[in-house]
Design an enzyme around this catalytic site. Structure first.
Site, mmCIF file in Angstrom:
data_model
loop_
_atom_site.group_PDB
_atom_site.id
_atom_site.type_symbol
_atom_site.label_atom_id
_atom_site.label_comp_id
_atom_site.label_asym_id
_atom_site.label_seq_id
_atom_site.Cartn_x
_atom_site.Cartn_y
_atom_site.Cartn_z
ATOM 1 N N ARG A 32 27.884 2.384 -35.086
ATOM 2 C CA ARG A 32 28.552 2.820 -33.867
ATOM 3 C C ARG A 32 29.968 2.241 -33.854
ATOM 4 O O ARG A 32 30.172 1.050 -34.147
ATOM 5 C CB ARG A 32 27.806 2.318 -32.624
ATOM 6 C CG ARG A 32 26.562 3.095 -32.295
ATOM 7 C CD ARG A 32 26.876 4.506 -31.781
ATOM 8 N NE ARG A 32 25.684 5.205 -31.373
ATOM 9 C CZ ARG A 32 25.002 6.073 -32.147
ATOM 10 N NH1 ARG A 32 25.412 6.338 -33.369
ATOM 11 N NH2 ARG A 32 23.935 6.695 -31.675
ATOM 12 N N GLU A 82 34.794 9.086 -30.292
ATOM 13 C CA GLU A 82 34.630 10.293 -31.126
ATOM 14 C C GLU A 82 34.723 11.563 -30.262
ATOM 15 O O GLU A 82 34.243 11.545 -29.138
ATOM 16 C CB GLU A 82 33.261 10.252 -31.821
ATOM 17 C CG GLU A 82 33.163 9.104 -32.793
ATOM 18 C CD GLU A 82 31.751 8.902 -33.345
ATOM 19 O OE1 GLU A 82 30.874 9.751 -33.083
ATOM 20 O OE2 GLU A 82 31.550 7.899 -34.042
ATOM 21 N N HIS A 95 31.346 11.076 -38.494
ATOM 22 C CA HIS A 95 30.001 10.726 -38.005
ATOM 23 C C HIS A 95 28.966 11.645 -38.686
ATOM 24 O O HIS A 95 28.245 12.400 -38.012
ATOM 25 C CB HIS A 95 29.918 10.850 -36.475
ATOM 26 C CG HIS A 95 28.716 10.141 -35.895
ATOM 27 N ND1 HIS A 95 28.738 9.521 -34.675
ATOM 28 C CD2 HIS A 95 27.466 9.953 -36.375
ATOM 29 C CE1 HIS A 95 27.544 9.006 -34.411
ATOM 30 N NE2 HIS A 95 26.757 9.248 -35.453
HETATM 31 C C1 8YV Z 1 23.560 11.672 -35.402
HETATM 32 C C2 8YV Z 1 23.315 9.218 -34.680
HETATM 33 O O1 8YV Z 1 24.724 11.987 -36.093
HETATM 34 O O2 8YV Z 1 21.074 8.716 -35.095
HETATM 35 C C3 8YV Z 1 22.056 8.510 -34.395
HETATM 36 O O3 8YV Z 1 22.027 7.716 -33.445
HETATM 37 O O4 8YV Z 1 24.316 8.931 -34.143
HETATM 38 C C4 8YV Z 1 23.328 10.266 -35.711
HETATM 39 O O5 8YV Z 1 22.233 10.270 -36.543
HETATM 40 C C5 8YV Z 1 23.605 12.227 -34.053
HETATM 41 O O6 8YV Z 1 22.615 11.846 -33.196
HETATM 42 C C6 8YV Z 1 23.615 13.757 -34.148
HETATM 43 O O7 8YV Z 1 24.621 14.208 -33.395
#
Ligand code: 8YV
Length: 323
Positions: free
Chosen positions: A236, A265, A283
């Site tokens: 993050r 983001e 991301h």
């Molecule tokens: C994904 C994420 O890119 O798992 C997470 O917490 O941030 C990522 O795997 C996201 O959730 C998909 O938009």
């Protein structure tokens, strides 16, 4: 005669998902697309919304959660829980699911790829060939070997350990820092980010986001990593103090950074775009077709399980509700 549509639970989808997820949800529920709705459209359906499908980055804003009095279940397309107020979910007895395990190996691959790209300047080298610099200026400047170096992994959960296995295969020594020692782990544990950075050649962030880790990687930690040190973040953006990272990269306090995640983001500070000692990714660590399909299927399965009165496939353990 009762309308079969009105018997379906209402589900709010926070951001677009893969078409097969959207189709499956639309077939089973009355779906509402938050990203296409005005405030007044949301207000008119809000009292009926029983389920939410969202992603890890977007979570669910408290203002929206507060506006959904009938909300019972939130299915997250992602493993991160930091964009959701879990205490409030516990207080309101809202069930939550996420998508652990299915993304672990791909996120670890992305961490490995970013580290290799950074240390061996693979993206820079690509530009060096395309721009004709190679022919004009000759051999590119030398890069850094990873084998024999120390990788400090901040957060040593599933992703951190999967990445650790890859880095050990390269001949790196893996050390880590995390709030507790995970079961079965033999690598050396350091008490905090500062001690870890001091002992590491490369610092890799895989910790969970949230208030406990906000700005954990700050100017002091980067100074401890040192002028030949590299930083990788696949977790993050909130865990790294972005302004202090930019200063450290500009001043040569550390040698470079490879970042899959950012503080706001999809906005990326222009200073980062102008530095050639960084590698940037949108991301995308879990973004393979295979993993995203598995994540999408879990969103569908968890919502279906909930509304069929069955146990969730991948439930999130909520904190104890405070009265
Ligand atoms: C994904 C994420 O890119 O798992 C997470 O917490 O941030 C990522 O795997 C996201 O959730 C998909 O938009």
């Amino acid at each position: 005669m009762s309308d079969p549509e009105s018997a379906k639970p209402d589900v709010l989808i926070v951001a677009p998902m893969m078409p097969f997820v959207m189709d499956a949800l639309q077939a089973a529920y009355r779906t509402h697309h938050l990203w296409e709705m005005t405030d007044s459209q949301l207000s008119s359906v809000a009292p009926r919304i029983r389920g939410v499908a969202t992603n890890g980055g977007a979570g669910l804003k408290r203002t929206v959660m507060d506006a959904l009095p009938a909300l019972e279940m939130i299915a997250i397309y992602g493993v991160g829980l930091d964009a959701l107020d879990l205490s409030e979910c516990a207080r309101r007895s809202i069930a939550v699911s996420n998508t652990p395990d299915v993304l672990t190996e791909d996120v670890a691959d992305q961490g490995l790829g970013l580290l290799l790209a950074l240390a061996r300047r693979i993206v820079y080298g690509d530009g060096y060939v395309r721009s004709g610099e190679w022919a004009r200026r000759g051999e590119m400047a030398l890069t850094m070997r990873l084998g024999g170096k120390v990788a400090g992994i901040l957060g040593f959960g599933r992703v951190g350990q999967a990445l650790g296995r890859r880095l050990e295969a390269l001949g790196m020594t893996v050390i880590y820092s995390s709030p507790s020692r995970p079961a079965g782990v033999t690598q050396r544990r350091y008490p905090d980010a500062l001690a870890l950075a001091e002992a590491s050649d490369v610092l890799i962030v895989t910790a969970a986001g949230g208030p406990q880790t906000r700005n954990l990687v700050n100017a002091e930690v980067l100074a401890a990593l040192g002028p030949s040190g590299l930083l990788v973040n696949v977790s993050r953006g909130s865990i790294v103090n972005e302004a202090e990272l930019i200063s450290a990269l500009q001043a040569g306090t550390i040698a470079g950074a490879a970042l899959d995640v950012f503080a706001a983001e999809p906005q990326v500070p222009p200073e980062l775009l102008n530095l050639d000692n960084v590698v940037l990714a949108p991301h995308a660590a879990s973004g393979t077709t295979e993993t995203r399909r598995a994540m999408g299927q879990l969103v569908i399965d968890n919502l279906h399980a909930y509304f069929a009165g069955q146990p969730l496939k991948t439930p999130v353990r909520l904190p104890q509700a405070t009265p």
